[in-house]
Design an enzyme around this catalytic site. Sequence first.
Site, mmCIF file in Angstrom:
data_model
loop_
_atom_site.group_PDB
_atom_site.id
_atom_site.type_symbol
_atom_site.label_atom_id
_atom_site.label_comp_id
_atom_site.label_asym_id
_atom_site.label_seq_id
_atom_site.Cartn_x
_atom_site.Cartn_y
_atom_site.Cartn_z
ATOM 1 N N ASN A 110 16.975 3.567 2.726
ATOM 2 C CA ASN A 110 15.776 3.894 3.501
ATOM 3 C C ASN A 110 15.134 2.596 3.973
ATOM 4 O O ASN A 110 15.297 1.548 3.342
ATOM 5 C CB ASN A 110 14.784 4.662 2.613
ATOM 6 C CG ASN A 110 13.533 5.070 3.384
ATOM 7 O OD1 ASN A 110 13.614 5.539 4.516
ATOM 8 N ND2 ASN A 110 12.372 4.858 2.792
ATOM 9 N N HIS A 112 11.424 0.879 4.899
ATOM 10 C CA HIS A 112 9.982 1.065 4.722
ATOM 11 C C HIS A 112 9.256 -0.079 5.440
ATOM 12 O O HIS A 112 9.613 -1.244 5.253
ATOM 13 C CB HIS A 112 9.637 1.076 3.232
ATOM 14 C CG HIS A 112 8.197 1.345 2.999
ATOM 15 N ND1 HIS A 112 7.647 2.612 3.141
ATOM 16 C CD2 HIS A 112 7.170 0.510 2.702
ATOM 17 C CE1 HIS A 112 6.339 2.538 2.921
ATOM 18 N NE2 HIS A 112 6.030 1.280 2.650
HETATM 19 C C1 GRF Z 1 9.731 3.523 10.731
HETATM 20 O O1 GRF Z 1 8.552 2.770 10.823
HETATM 21 C C2 GRF Z 1 10.314 3.443 9.350
HETATM 22 O O2 GRF Z 1 10.057 2.227 8.715
HETATM 23 C C3 GRF Z 1 9.613 4.563 8.624
HETATM 24 O O3 GRF Z 1 9.492 5.584 9.573
HETATM 25 C C4 GRF Z 1 9.461 5.013 10.888
HETATM 26 C C5 GRF Z 1 10.528 5.700 11.677
HETATM 27 O O4 GRF Z 1 10.508 5.327 13.017
HETATM 28 N N1 GRF Z 1 10.348 4.945 7.448
HETATM 29 P P1 GRF Z 1 11.689 5.719 13.975
HETATM 30 O O5 GRF Z 1 11.819 7.247 13.920
HETATM 31 O O6 GRF Z 1 12.952 5.055 13.487
HETATM 32 O O7 GRF Z 1 11.292 5.258 15.325
#
Ligand code: GRF
Length: 206
Positions: A110, A112
């Site tokens: 994941n 973050h």
């Molecule tokens: C990102 O900021 C990621 O870090 C978080 O959710 C957001 C997803 O953005 N887990 P995207 O859908 O990839 O544009």
Amino acid sequence: MAKVKVAVLASGRGSNFKAIQEHIKAGRCDAEIKVLITNNPDAPAISIAKDNKIPVEIIDKSGFPDREKMDERIKELLDRYGAELVVLAGYMLILKGRKLLESYKNRIINIHPALLPAFPGATAQKDAFEYGVKVSGVTIHFVDESLDAGPIIYQEAVDISDCKSAEETAAKILKTEHKAYAKVVDSFSKGHYAVEGRRARFVPSS
Ligand code: GRF
């Protein structure tokens, strides 16, 4: 070196998904995205998959009696598409299925948008901005039953001292996310991560 077979789970915008796919197309990421799995039939990520001829699987939470069963379905899909690495890219549900987490242990990652363990949760960039920290960043970690607390694979700091709003902070961090995630996905084609306790250490393939 063999391309790593990836399944992406996303619920929304999908900009990280798109960035990884663009790095793959540009030859900078040795991976192949075999499937996009989403819980949101309206996710913009779906059109990114379609544009790139990546199969899409929609799993509707309301169609399952509980999350264990929903995650079992995800596991079946991962098995069927031969996923070696599962990339959560803005997947807004916490994975809870015991079978899924056990079968794919240390193979689900994941991203973050903060330097964990600072600012976990869904509003990390706003929280970092409002706290007034000068440096935040990106964490890529393995997913386990904890929330935003699996073993850390990669971190990169982002100077947010010049950001004037939470939105600007998020946009600045997102740019780093896009490069970092593709780099980490690529690393799985070149080795694996040995996890000892909380520490994940990269071991290159011989
Ligand atoms: C990102 O900021 C990621 O870090 C978080 O959710 C957001 C997803 O953005 N887990 P995207 O859908 O990839 O544009």
